[in-house]
Design an enzyme around this catalytic site. Sequence first.
Site, PDB file in Angstrom:
ATOM      1  N   ASP A  30       1.958  -0.399   0.719  1.00 16.82           N
ATOM      2  CA  ASP A  30       1.499  -0.711   2.076  1.00 16.82           C
ATOM      3  C   ASP A  30       2.658  -0.805   3.073  1.00 16.82           C
ATOM      4  OD1 ASP A  30      -1.002  -1.036   0.820  1.00 16.82           O
ATOM      5  OD2 ASP A  30      -0.676  -3.187   0.541  1.00 16.82           O
ATOM      6  N   GLU A 201      -9.962   0.519   5.246  1.00 15.45           N
ATOM      7  CA  GLU A 201      -8.788  -0.365   5.315  1.00 15.45           C
ATOM      8  C   GLU A 201      -7.604   0.360   5.928  1.00 15.45           C
ATOM      9  OE1 GLU A 201      -8.204  -1.250   1.197  1.00 15.45           O
ATOM     10  OE2 GLU A 201      -7.755   0.821   0.676  1.00 15.45           O
TER      11      GLU A 201
HETATM   12  O1  FUB Z   1      -2.398  -3.497  -1.230  1.00 18.14           O
HETATM   13  C1  FUB Z   1      -3.700  -4.012  -1.242  1.00 18.14           C
HETATM   14  C2  FUB Z   1      -4.605  -3.131  -0.454  1.00 18.14           C
HETATM   15  O2  FUB Z   1      -4.622  -1.835  -1.008  1.00 18.14           O
HETATM   16  C3  FUB Z   1      -4.180  -2.924   0.962  1.00 18.14           C
HETATM   17  O3  FUB Z   1      -4.400  -3.999   1.770  1.00 18.14           O
HETATM   18  C4  FUB Z   1      -4.960  -1.697   1.268  1.00 18.14           C
HETATM   19  O4  FUB Z   1      -4.635  -1.064   2.452  1.00 18.14           O
HETATM   20  C5  FUB Z   1      -4.680  -0.873   0.035  1.00 18.14           C
HETATM   21  O5  FUB Z   1      -3.453  -0.211   0.106  1.00 18.14           O
END
Ligand code: FUB
Length: 437
Positions: A30, A201
Amino acid sequence: MKKILVLAVLLPAVTLSAQNPVIRGQFTADPTARVFEGKVWLYASHDIISPVEPERKWFCMEDYHAFSSEDLVHWTDHGVILDQKDVPWGNPEGYSMWAPDCVERNGRYYFYFPDAPKAGRGFAVGVAVADRPDGPFTPAENSIEGVFGIDPCVLVASDGNAYLYWSGMGFSGAKLKENMVGLDGPPVRLDAALPGPGLKEGPFIFERDGKFYLTYPWVQDRTESLVYAMADSPLGPFEYKGKIMEKSPNECWTNHHSFVEYKGQWYLFYHHNDYSPDFDKNRSVRIDKVRFNPDGTIEQVTPTYRGVGVTPASGPVQVDRYSGIYHVATYIDFLNPSKPFDGWYVHLGRPGAWVRYDEVDFGATAPATVTFRYRGCAKVSVLLSDEESLGMFELPAAKAGWKEVTLPLTGTATGLRNLKLRVEEGAWLDVDWVSFE
Ligand code: FUB
């Protein structure tokens, strides 16, 4: 806070050097890259195997590190900048320190992060403040009111305002108050006109030439590609534009990214499970260059092993992180499958097989020797692209294990060149690295 201060003082800054992935010795995911004080700063999630439920195959993160670099090749790890135990409102054993962001405003650094709250379910978003990009960061007493979700991203826009974006049942955005902590108005839904259910996300918003880019992962068949939309103002409306990066062929579920401009070049920071092919919740940060079309749209990015930055010929030049490779009888594999952070080697399995590694800096004085770390038995040419030869070398047989041999060059090289190794005769050759003196 005491613990954070102590860590910052006691931990030596560690210098790391790599192509893709850029950080070795720990998992990083991330990535948000920002330019502060003339350097690129990387704020990333820190994937670990759960210390309390190692069998639970899920995301697990307890802290954040900050990394910095001046050349995108050598990275300094500044150690832990925030630990879950130090977040007043967070569950000290939540292991939910997911994707963060950090921005500078009026000389202060604001680090935004999701975390599991002490009470209740799901995620809230908090902010921690520092006077320097590597902390120590002091978290606010409470999470940001009205923000429930993950993956915060902040844009300090050319209109003088800062905006917070996050993901939670779609994407939301809101203007931040001057204090960078509270929302200055109700959140706006950003995804109203964007294509359907793959949007979950990781929104990252940036501004370029008066346009606002909402870039985000897009889930198809449980694997994320990266896509984007554009708008004329920070809170939209956003119009879908297309793909930035295809989903990975090995089905690493997530991808998560950021864009940054550094020394006139735009870069895409993203992640992949390079060091953990069998468990896609242990990921590693990669970087590749990004180019824009004249109309402001983004050219699709092809992920590479080579990554970015110039590698000194004095090496080691890790040719397994190649720019190009012959299509038959070649592969890469871990040097030691039980210690993935030791890296890879490249296998060249027949005469004619080659591997190319771009942007090697031979400096002003041509080197006199080449050192190979290899195993196998082959005659190999060292070439500059396809044209000039630095020599053809009969490597002493090394079938039982890795061997290093230094041999005199017959050709000369200075400046920035692309390097190619080609097997001329012999059964096979594995190369870990080469270097020039
Ligand atoms: O790293 C945990 C989660 O996985 C992140 O918040 C998302 O964007 C995905 O990469």
